[in-house]
Scaffold this motif. Structure first.
Motif, short mmCIF file in Angstrom:
data_model
loop_
_atom_site.label_atom_id
_atom_site.label_comp_id
_atom_site.label_asym_id
_atom_site.label_seq_id
_atom_site.Cartn_x
_atom_site.Cartn_y
_atom_site.Cartn_z
N UNK A 1 0.84 -1.21 0.00
CA UNK A 1 0.00 0.00 0.00
C UNK A 1 0.87 1.25 0.00
N UNK A 2 1.97 1.22 0.76
CA UNK A 2 2.89 2.34 0.77
C UNK A 2 3.39 2.63 -0.65
N UNK B 1 1.19 6.89 -6.48
CA UNK B 1 0.10 7.81 -6.81
C UNK B 1 0.58 9.25 -6.69
N UNK B 2 1.35 9.53 -5.64
CA UNK B 2 1.85 10.90 -5.45
C UNK B 2 2.85 11.27 -6.53
N UNK C 1 -6.62 6.13 -6.17
CA UNK C 1 -6.03 7.01 -5.15
C UNK C 1 -5.71 8.37 -5.73
N UNK C 2 -5.14 8.35 -6.92
CA UNK C 2 -4.75 9.61 -7.56
C UNK C 2 -5.94 10.52 -7.75
N UNK D 1 -4.69 11.92 2.05
CA UNK D 1 -5.85 11.51 1.27
C UNK D 1 -5.67 10.13 0.67
N UNK D 2 -4.47 9.85 0.18
CA UNK D 2 -4.23 8.57 -0.47
C UNK D 2 -4.30 7.41 0.52
N UNK D 3 -3.75 7.60 1.72
CA UNK D 3 -3.86 6.54 2.73
C UNK D 3 -5.32 6.27 3.07
N UNK D 4 -6.06 7.34 3.26
CA UNK D 4 -7.48 7.17 3.52
C UNK D 4 -8.17 6.44 2.38
N UNK D 5 -7.80 6.84 1.17
CA UNK D 5 -8.47 6.26 0.01
C UNK D 5 -8.10 4.80 -0.18
#
Lengths: 575, 453
Positions: free
Chosen positions: A371-372, A378-379, A441-442, A501-505
């Motif tokens: 996930x990381x 994504x970032x 995520x993006x 946001x991406x972790x949440x998503x």
């Protein structure tokens, strides 16, 4: 538009506090949650209640209103929490040392991971009633809204210029007058801006929030999120389009009718006297300010806020308060109580996690890394396109003025709403969710980077641009000398927000509904959380939520915060 | 101007510049600018604020494109590209905060064909020239203003430009530092080994221009245009205390005074004066001056004439700014300006001797004699609500004064009118109305009656 959200968005500053303090806070937090979860299980009762969702477009305004009012109620709670908590932290030196680290951790914890345990807990505490569901939903929205507002108000209070405080003292303001005449005006600008960001953040989990399933239990609330979910599961394309349109309409309406006027209005509280290059404008505010009716209401409030206090006694020299001889040793009473509470929680957590085997632990860590990798990819991918586009927009003021509001609205749109549609597209293009979830995520995260880059680029002084032209720098040289360092502080702010946001998503993007109601999942920690929730595997759920929360806090500490310090110290423009 | 047959370094031919305040109204900031910069020239662009001197510099360096007209560098017209012969020193330094002094300076050679050793030689030479040895690894934020500007100058010098452009290079510095740096620029400008051919400097400081320049271009404002080009044959190094220097300074004072106060164009412009233009001319725009400055001036003066220049020197005021103040006072009819001097009028004297209440009353009457205030007073009385929105006022201003920025005019209109208790402007509602006294709570009955009577 005031193009400076990068400077106005509040995150905690400095890294003076120790990591160990953060970890202790985090452990205590998780322990309390898990402890209460255990308690909740004791009261477990099957919950059978299905809300029928009407897919007619005429029902949509009602559903939108319901969802909206949840956001408003949550915002009300956020505001109350902010005013109390921030004031407490700002004025009580001793409390500050605990309250601010707690806030910092809470801000970086991926709260939606706690959504499931929370829902179970509240539904079980208040059985057979929709109230528990509503409360959970509001609570989750609240957790998406509150933290940066609180930070904003806290920093405003801490930075309150001494002179203003002195004026209040000399005019013998009581606490209410001080609050309304000194503190609130000074903090308004930051508070309004952060409220705007918060409100947008609150919508993110709307779909998940309102149509929630654990095992065979269906926790559904009427609202635009559940409308969309039902429309998707029934494959009703028109209803889906209606829902998305209604959502966008709501966001734009709230932006234009509430935030924009508030933002412009709050400008009058700005301390600096210089006029910004881009003035925030609001036609509504102008119109309102010229209407007699609005003026009457305004006057009423003004008088109410500034009503002279009922004089308790004729003004005289302040009488020194008699010092009470018996001081209640709150510290000594409260600390052990808190310790006992945390202890019980940790014990329960320990019991819960005991059920997780070594193999499962290894799996959790493997999934964490996956996930990381997705979050960072994504970032990275978002940065790749947003930096050139953002710099281009930012250095063309005309475009910036026009496109900034649009990117902000795009950022406010709760992208999980359309995940199932996108997943369908991904599979149609022969992709799979392992890679596809990065795209999902993006979808939410990239906008934060984009509008921070725009803000950063438009703050680059014209003279520096002229200088690169006259020294004949071209292409990459210009980017290396001017644009990249110039936007770096804004970019870091964007990254931090986007990563959050991406972790949440990850929780919703690694595990999602595809076409034909089949569940699709990628290998990752977000999916593990959702899976263990569906399987009602509480030990696994506890362990993975805990690992994610720990890791996100750790990563914030070790990577993002340090980067922010470097950005501030080396790359801040306008020294 | 010394005539040479060689191609001039830079020529500006028929330059006009318009900026769009809105898309509808375009403001003309420069009109028919023709300038020629020869080799070994030191040219100063001098003028009051708003005359577009910095804009001219940016046009000649190719940073912005003129609305019409041609910029030629060594006979070749520029076509949208930056002037290849120009390096610039900025008023606010324009140093990159993330680069060290050394990196900032070497930026000038980033794209040159020099080898590393040659770059190093150039670097050493330029920091020696501005006295920056030992600061190589400092970041700009560690430097004082004077040191920052030295870095800016070194960065420009290292490029060995044909034309070194300096945009008010000393005005962000304190007086002493500015003085020191100006002397050094004077030394560098006359040093044949300094690497650049010609210097163009934008300034509002007359003695700065006389100290440095061979040719002084005096500009007039609204719209920006060349008033006169004064050549300065004094030999370097110049002594500001010498009579010849002083004489040149006062000559330029006279040109500026005539241009600002008496509106006498030094070059006769053939213009057909119709009755309409006379009427328009009576709508004089408000100078860019606050009421407080006008009050200060009135306080200083008596009925005896005083030399404007001497007053400006005594007040340590920048000359062209001071002229605007006098112009404002003259417009309101508080002072008159025979020749190069200024004295109070009758109204001015009465005003000076009045107390604060009478002053406001007097000022109200005086302002209503000005067409612009009369215009808005009438407009307010005619309007149904006795109110005008900001947009309406701005529209009127834009129509009445096509060569001015309506927003700046508006600010001064409101500022003056507020002082005189003529109009008041509600910023929150953006509405202009007649001034009325407001009371907290109910007004006392006696006062109400008084107001009715």
């Amino acid at each position: 538009m005031d193009l400076n959200p990068a400077q106005r968005r509040q995150t905690s500053e400095g890294t003076s506090r120790s990591l160990s303090a953060d970890i202790m806070v985090l452990v205590a937090l998780i322990a309390i949650l898990c402890g209460s979860l255990e308690v909740g299980r004791e009261w477990h009762q099957p919950f059978h209640r299905t809300v029928e969702i009407n897919l007619s477009p005429w029902a949509l305004p009602y559903y939108t209103l319901l969802s909206f009012s949840r956001g408003v109620v949550a915002y009300g709670f956020s505001l109350i929490f902010t005013l109390l908590y921030a004031r407490w932290a700002a004025y009580d030196r001793r409390a500050e040392r605990i309250l601010i680290p707690i806030l910092d951790v809470l801000q970086s914890v991926p709260f939606p991971a706690f959504l499931a345990p929370l829902e179970l807990l509240l539904v079980n505490i208040i059985p057979g009633s929709i109230f528990g569901l509503e409360l959970t939903c509001i609570l989750v929205i609240f957790t998406g809204q509150v933290w940066n507002m609180t930070f904003s108000f806290y920093y405003s209070l801490k930075n309150l210029p001494q002179d203003f405080a002195f004026v209040g003292k000399l005019a013998r303001f009581n606490w209410w007058q001080k609050f309304t005449q000194v503190e609130l005006p000074f903090a308004t600008s930051g508070l309004v801006y952060n409220s705007m960001v918060s409100m947008a953040g609150g919508w993110f989990f709307l779909t998940v929030n309102e149509s929630f399933q654990i095992g065979d239990q269906d926790f559904r609330l009427p609202g635009i999120g559940s409308y969309m979910a039902v429309a998707q599961s029934k494959g009703d394309v028109w209803a889906q389009i209606y829902a998305v349109a209604a959502m966008i309409l709501m966001i734009v309406a709230v932006d234009q009718l509430v935030w924009r006027p508030l933002l412009v209005w709050s400008n009058k509280f700005k301390i600096e006297d210089t006029e910004a290059q881009y003035q925030d404008r609001s036609a509504l505010l102008r119109w309102l300010s010229r209407s007699k009716f609005a003026a009457a209401i305004q006057n009423f409030f003004k008088n109410w806020m500034r009503r002279p206090p009922i004089p308790k006694a004729p003004i005289s020299l302040p009488v020194p308060r008699p010092v009470s001889k018996i001081k209640i040793p709150w510290d000594y009473l409260l600390m052990p109580l808190a310790a006992i509470g945390v202890g019980i929680g940790v014990y329960h957590l320990f019991l819960l996690i005991m059920g997780v085997t070594l193999g499962e632990w290894l799996m959790i860590f493997e999934h964490l890394l996956l996930t990381l990798a997705r979050v960072l990819t994504a970032i990275f991918l978002s940065t790749l396109w947003t930096v050139p586009v953002g710099v281009w927009i930012g250095s063309n003021p005309r475009w910036a003025r026009f496109l900034m509001p649009i990117t902000q609205i795009a950022a406010s749109f709760p992208s999980p709403m359309i995940f199932p549609n996108l997943v369908f597209l991904i599979y149609f293009l022969h992709g799979n969710l392992q890679w596809g979830s990065i795209l999902l995520m993006m979808l939410g995260a990239q906008w934060y980077i984009l509008f921070n880059v725009i803000a950063g680029a438009s703050a680059i002084p014209q003279d520096l641009i002229a200088c690169t032209k006259l020294t004949h720098l071209v292409g990459w040289q210009r980017w290396r000398t001017l644009f990249l360092p110039g936007i770096f502080p804004a970019l870091v702010t964007g990254w931090i927000t986007a990563a959050g946001g991406a972790w949440n998503a990850s929780i919703v993007s690694e595990y999602t509904m595809g076409a034909n109601n089949q569940t699709l999942k990628a290998t990752g920690l977000g999916a593990t959380i959702e899976q263990s929730l569906t399987d009602n595997n509480l030990p696994m759920l506890g362990a993975s939520v805990m690992v994610m929360a720990f890791f996100v806090v750790l990563f914030n500490r070790m990577v993002w915060k340090r980067m922010a310090v470097v950005a501030r110290e080396r790359y801040q423009l306008l020294t | 101007m010394p005539e040479t047959n060689a191609t001039p370094l830079v020529e500006l031919i028929g330059i006009e510049m318009r900026f769009g305040e809105d898309s509808t109204e375009k403001l003309k900031v420069l009109e028919n600018i023709n300038l020629t910069i020869q080799e070994n020239d030191v040219m100063a662009l001098l003028g009051p604020s708003g005359c577009g001197k910095s804009t001219i510099m940016r046009i000649l360096s190719g940073l912005i494109k003129p609305s019409s007209g041609i910029v030629k560098f060594r006979g070749k017209p520029l076509q949208g590209e930056v002037n290849p012969g120009v390096a610039m020193v900025f008023q606010n330094f324009a140093l990159f905060p993330w680069l060290t002094v050394r990196e900032n300076i070497l930026l000038g050679l980033e794209n040159s064909s020099y080898s590393l050793e040659e770059r190093e030689q150039h670097f050493q030479k330029s920091i020696e020239m501005v006295g920056l040895d030992g600061y190589n690894d400092a970041l700009p934020k560690e430097l004082s203003g004077g040191m920052k500007q030295r870095v800016g100058i070194a960065r420009a010098l290292i490029m060995e430009p044909q034309i070194l452009c300096m945009d008010e290079p000393f005005s962000a510095l304190d007086v002493l530092t500015g003085e020191t740096l100006r002397n050094e620029i004077g030394r560098i400008a006359t040093d044949p080994g300094s690497g650049f051919k010609s210097l163009v400097i934008v300034t509002h400081n007359i003695s700065e221009a006389v100290y440095l320049a061979r040719n002084i271009v005096v500009l007039a404002a609204h719209p920006g245009r060349v008033e006169k080009i004064v050549s300065n044959p004094l030999p370097y190094p110049r002594d500001p205390a010498s009579p010849a220097f002083q004489q040149l300074v006062s000559q330029i004072h006279a040109i500026l005074t005539n241009s600002v106060l008496h509106d006498e164009p030094s070059i006769a412009e053939p213009e057909i004066v119709s009755s309409e233009t006379i009427d328009d001319a009576a709508f004089a725009p408000l100078p860019n001056v606050t009421m407080g400055e006008v009050m200060g001036l009135v306080q200083m003066l008596g009925t005896e004439s005083e030399s404007i220049f001497a007053l400006a020197t005594r007040l340590k005021k920048d000359f062209s700014t001071f002229l605007s103040v006098i112009k404002a006072a003259e417009l309101i009819d508080l002072v008159e300006t025979p020749g190069q001097s200024v004295r109070l009028t009758k109204a001015g004297l009465a005003f000076r001797n009045a107390d604060i209440k009478q002053r406001k009353k007097l000022m109200g009457d005086l302002l209503l004699d000005l067409k612009i205030f009369k215009h808005f007073a009438d407009r307010l009385d005619q309007s149904e609500t006795h109110e005008l929105t900001e947009e309406e006022v701005l529209q009127d201003l834009a129509q009445l004064f096509p060569n001015e920025r309506p927003k700046i005019l508006f600010r001064h209109l409101v500022g003056w009118a507020r002082y005189a208790e003529l109009f008041s402007f509600d910023t929150r509602r953006a509405i202009l109305k007649r001034f009325e006294k407001e009371y907290l709570g109910k007004p006392p009955a006696s006062r109400l009656k008084g107001a009715e009577a």
